[in-house]
Design a protein around this motif. Structure first.
Motif, PDB file in Angstrom:
ATOM      1  N   LEU A  63     -17.044   5.279  -6.852  1.00  0.00           N
ATOM      2  CA  LEU A  63     -17.194   4.626  -5.557  1.00  0.00           C
ATOM      3  C   LEU A  63     -17.247   5.657  -4.428  1.00  0.00           C
ATOM      4  CD1 LEU A  63     -17.282   1.940  -3.982  1.00  0.00           C
ATOM      5  CD2 LEU A  63     -14.801   2.047  -3.875  1.00  0.00           C
ATOM      6  N   ALA A  64     -16.374   6.644  -4.469  1.00  0.00           N
ATOM      7  CA  ALA A  64     -16.361   7.686  -3.435  1.00  0.00           C
ATOM      8  C   ALA A  64     -17.652   8.504  -3.463  1.00  0.00           C
ATOM      9  CB  ALA A  64     -15.146   8.592  -3.625  1.00  0.00           C
ATOM     10  N   ALA A  65     -18.131   8.848  -4.657  1.00  0.00           N
ATOM     11  CA  ALA A  65     -19.365   9.619  -4.774  1.00  0.00           C
ATOM     12  C   ALA A  65     -20.559   8.807  -4.278  1.00  0.00           C
ATOM     13  CB  ALA A  65     -19.579  10.052  -6.221  1.00  0.00           C
ATOM     14  N   THR A  66     -20.604   7.527  -4.605  1.00  0.00           N
ATOM     15  CA  THR A  66     -21.694   6.667  -4.150  1.00  0.00           C
ATOM     16  C   THR A  66     -21.679   6.529  -2.634  1.00  0.00           C
ATOM     17  OG1 THR A  66     -21.610   5.440  -6.224  1.00  0.00           O
ATOM     18  CG2 THR A  66     -22.740   4.383  -4.390  1.00  0.00           C
ATOM     19  N   SER A  67     -20.499   6.311  -2.075  1.00  0.00           N
ATOM     20  CA  SER A  67     -20.364   6.183  -0.629  1.00  0.00           C
ATOM     21  C   SER A  67     -20.808   7.465   0.078  1.00  0.00           C
ATOM     22  CB  SER A  67     -18.917   5.863  -0.285  1.00  0.00           C
ATOM     23  OG  SER A  67     -18.730   5.835   1.100  1.00  0.00           O
ATOM     24  N   GLY A  68     -20.383   8.592  -0.402  1.00  0.00           N
ATOM     25  CA  GLY A  68     -20.790   9.875   0.178  1.00  0.00           C
ATOM     26  C   GLY A  68     -22.291  10.094   0.070  1.00  0.00           C
ATOM     27  N   GLY A  69     -22.849   9.720  -1.070  1.00  0.00           N
ATOM     28  CA  GLY A  69     -24.294   9.863  -1.261  1.00  0.00           C
ATOM     29  C   GLY A  69     -25.085   8.993  -0.296  1.00  0.00           C
ATOM     30  N   LEU A  70     -24.616   7.766  -0.085  1.00  0.00           N
ATOM     31  CA  LEU A  70     -25.313   6.877   0.852  1.00  0.00           C
ATOM     32  C   LEU A  70     -25.224   7.382   2.285  1.00  0.00           C
ATOM     33  CD1 LEU A  70     -24.325   3.390  -0.610  1.00  0.00           C
ATOM     34  CD2 LEU A  70     -26.584   4.469  -0.635  1.00  0.00           C
ATOM     35  N   LEU A  71     -24.072   7.921   2.671  1.00  0.00           N
ATOM     36  CA  LEU A  71     -23.949   8.492   4.013  1.00  0.00           C
ATOM     37  C   LEU A  71     -24.863   9.696   4.190  1.00  0.00           C
ATOM     38  CD1 LEU A  71     -20.092   8.293   4.585  1.00  0.00           C
ATOM     39  CD2 LEU A  71     -21.865   7.025   5.804  1.00  0.00           C
ATOM     40  N   LEU A  72     -24.944  10.531   3.188  1.00  0.00           N
ATOM     41  CA  LEU A  72     -25.833  11.695   3.241  1.00  0.00           C
ATOM     42  C   LEU A  72     -27.289  11.250   3.318  1.00  0.00           C
ATOM     43  CD1 LEU A  72     -26.184  14.753   3.109  1.00  0.00           C
ATOM     44  CD2 LEU A  72     -26.199  14.558   0.626  1.00  0.00           C
ATOM     45  N   TRP A  73     -27.654  10.251   2.521  1.00  0.00           N
ATOM     46  CA  TRP A  73     -29.025   9.757   2.514  1.00  0.00           C
ATOM     47  C   TRP A  73     -29.399   9.188   3.883  1.00  0.00           C
ATOM     48  CZ3 TRP A  73     -31.053   4.639   2.698  1.00  0.00           C
ATOM     49  CH2 TRP A  73     -32.409   4.563   2.426  1.00  0.00           C
ATOM     50  N   GLN A  74     -28.488   8.434   4.498  1.00  0.00           N
ATOM     51  CA  GLN A  74     -28.735   7.852   5.815  1.00  0.00           C
ATOM     52  C   GLN A  74     -28.934   8.945   6.858  1.00  0.00           C
ATOM     53  OE1 GLN A  74     -25.545   5.417   7.285  1.00  0.00           O
ATOM     54  NE2 GLN A  74     -26.826   4.414   8.780  1.00  0.00           N
ATOM     55  N   THR A  75     -28.138   9.990   6.808  1.00  0.00           N
ATOM     56  CA  THR A  75     -28.270  11.100   7.742  1.00  0.00           C
ATOM     57  C   THR A  75     -29.611  11.797   7.570  1.00  0.00           C
ATOM     58  OG1 THR A  75     -25.873  11.410   7.721  1.00  0.00           O
ATOM     59  CG2 THR A  75     -27.209  13.252   8.533  1.00  0.00           C
ATOM     60  N   LEU A  76     -30.007  12.018   6.332  1.00  0.00           N
ATOM     61  CA  LEU A  76     -31.295  12.657   6.078  1.00  0.00           C
ATOM     62  C   LEU A  76     -32.449  11.790   6.548  1.00  0.00           C
ATOM     63  CD1 LEU A  76     -30.672  14.194   2.534  1.00  0.00           C
ATOM     64  CD2 LEU A  76     -30.839  15.404   4.719  1.00  0.00           C
ATOM     65  N   GLN A  77     -32.369  10.496   6.368  1.00  0.00           N
ATOM     66  CA  GLN A  77     -33.427   9.586   6.814  1.00  0.00           C
ATOM     67  C   GLN A  77     -33.565   9.637   8.331  1.00  0.00           C
ATOM     68  OE1 GLN A  77     -35.135   9.164   3.998  1.00  0.00           O
ATOM     69  NE2 GLN A  77     -35.589   7.119   4.686  1.00  0.00           N
ATOM     70  N   LYS A  78     -32.454   9.662   9.051  1.00  0.00           N
ATOM     71  CA  LYS A  78     -32.507   9.710  10.509  1.00  0.00           C
ATOM     72  C   LYS A  78     -33.163  10.993  10.982  1.00  0.00           C
ATOM     73  CE  LYS A  78     -28.696   6.709  11.797  1.00  0.00           C
ATOM     74  NZ  LYS A  78     -27.383   6.630  12.416  1.00  0.00           N
ATOM     75  N   SER A  79     -32.842  12.122  10.355  1.00  0.00           N
ATOM     76  CA  SER A  79     -33.418  13.385  10.791  1.00  0.00           C
ATOM     77  C   SER A  79     -34.904  13.450  10.471  1.00  0.00           C
ATOM     78  CB  SER A  79     -32.675  14.566  10.158  1.00  0.00           C
ATOM     79  OG  SER A  79     -32.895  14.600   8.767  1.00  0.00           O
ATOM     80  N   GLN A  80     -35.349  12.778   9.432  1.00  0.00           N
ATOM     81  CA  GLN A  80     -36.757  12.788   9.091  1.00  0.00           C
ATOM     82  C   GLN A  80     -37.558  11.887  10.016  1.00  0.00           C
ATOM     83  OE1 GLN A  80     -36.908  11.706   4.963  1.00  0.00           O
ATOM     84  NE2 GLN A  80     -36.359  13.748   4.280  1.00  0.00           N
ATOM     85  N   MET A  81     -36.941  10.846  10.548  1.00  0.00           N
ATOM     86  CA  MET A  81     -37.656   9.933  11.425  1.00  0.00           C
ATOM     87  C   MET A  81     -38.056  10.625  12.721  1.00  0.00           C
ATOM     88  SD  MET A  81     -35.918   6.183  10.926  1.00  0.00           S
ATOM     89  CE  MET A  81     -34.764   6.497  12.213  1.00  0.00           C
ATOM     90  N   GLY A  82     -37.315  11.621  13.135  1.00  0.00           N
ATOM     91  CA  GLY A  82     -37.671  12.359  14.328  1.00  0.00           C
ATOM     92  C   GLY A  82     -37.441  11.599  15.618  1.00  0.00           C
ATOM     93  N   ALA A  83     -36.352  10.879  15.731  1.00  0.00           N
ATOM     94  CA  ALA A  83     -36.034  10.168  16.963  1.00  0.00           C
ATOM     95  C   ALA A  83     -34.689  10.654  17.488  1.00  0.00           C
ATOM     96  CB  ALA A  83     -35.998   8.665  16.723  1.00  0.00           C
ATOM     97  N   VAL A  84     -34.593  10.744  18.805  1.00  0.00           N
ATOM     98  CA  VAL A  84     -33.340  11.138  19.447  1.00  0.00           C
ATOM     99  C   VAL A  84     -32.959  10.060  20.456  1.00  0.00           C
ATOM    100  CG1 VAL A  84     -33.726  13.618  19.170  1.00  0.00           C
ATOM    101  CG2 VAL A  84     -34.528  12.491  21.235  1.00  0.00           C
TER     102      VAL A  84
END
Length: 135
Positions: A13-34
């Motif tokens: 559960l902890a690994a999945t939660s951390g992975g989802l948070l990391l994935w969300q952060t990466l998606q935001k940076s790829q979208m290129g919005a501030v």
């Protein structure tokens, strides 16, 4: 080792939660919005250029103070874009959707720091930042 075996579900559960948070952060940076606060920081501290890609009627109805107007259709090859491709270019439209597409287009053209302002002019107004009317 016994701890891992006894608590494998919690670890998963902890690994999945951390992975989802990391994935969300990466998606935001790829979208290129501030956000608007980051946009103002880029304009003030890094000489960022604010470009409004709205249609002429939308731009005349209201735009961020100091924004250059380059309609989305004439963005490619426009002489109004900064010649220094390393400067931050902040793109804006009424909602941010068109600006996101414009940011991607400019990044492909070599503008390293082209980003959309999340929420567009609506977010700019909500942040009580200056808006002008007319061309």
């Amino acid at each position: 080792m016994k701890f891992i075996i006894d608590n494998w579900m919690l670890i998963l559960l902890a690994a999945t939660s951390g992975g989802l948070l990391l994935w969300q952060t990466l998606q935001k940076s790829q979208m290129g919005a501030v956000g608007t606060a980051e946009a103002v920081r880029l304009i003030n501290r890094e000489k960022g250029v604010l470009v409004d890609v709205s249609e002429p009627a939308e731009y005349a109805a209201g735009h961020a103070a100091g924004a250059r107007h380059i309609p989305f259709a004439s963005l490619e090859g426009s002489k109004d874009l900064p010649s220094n491709k390393t400067l931050p270019v902040l793109l804006m439209c009424p909602t941010g959707a068109r600006a996101s597409r414009a940011a991607g287009q400019l990044r492909k053209a070599g503008y390293e720091k082209a980003v959309a302002v999340a929420g567009g002019l609506n977010a700019w107004r909500e942040a009580n930042l200056p808006v002008q009317k007319g061309a």
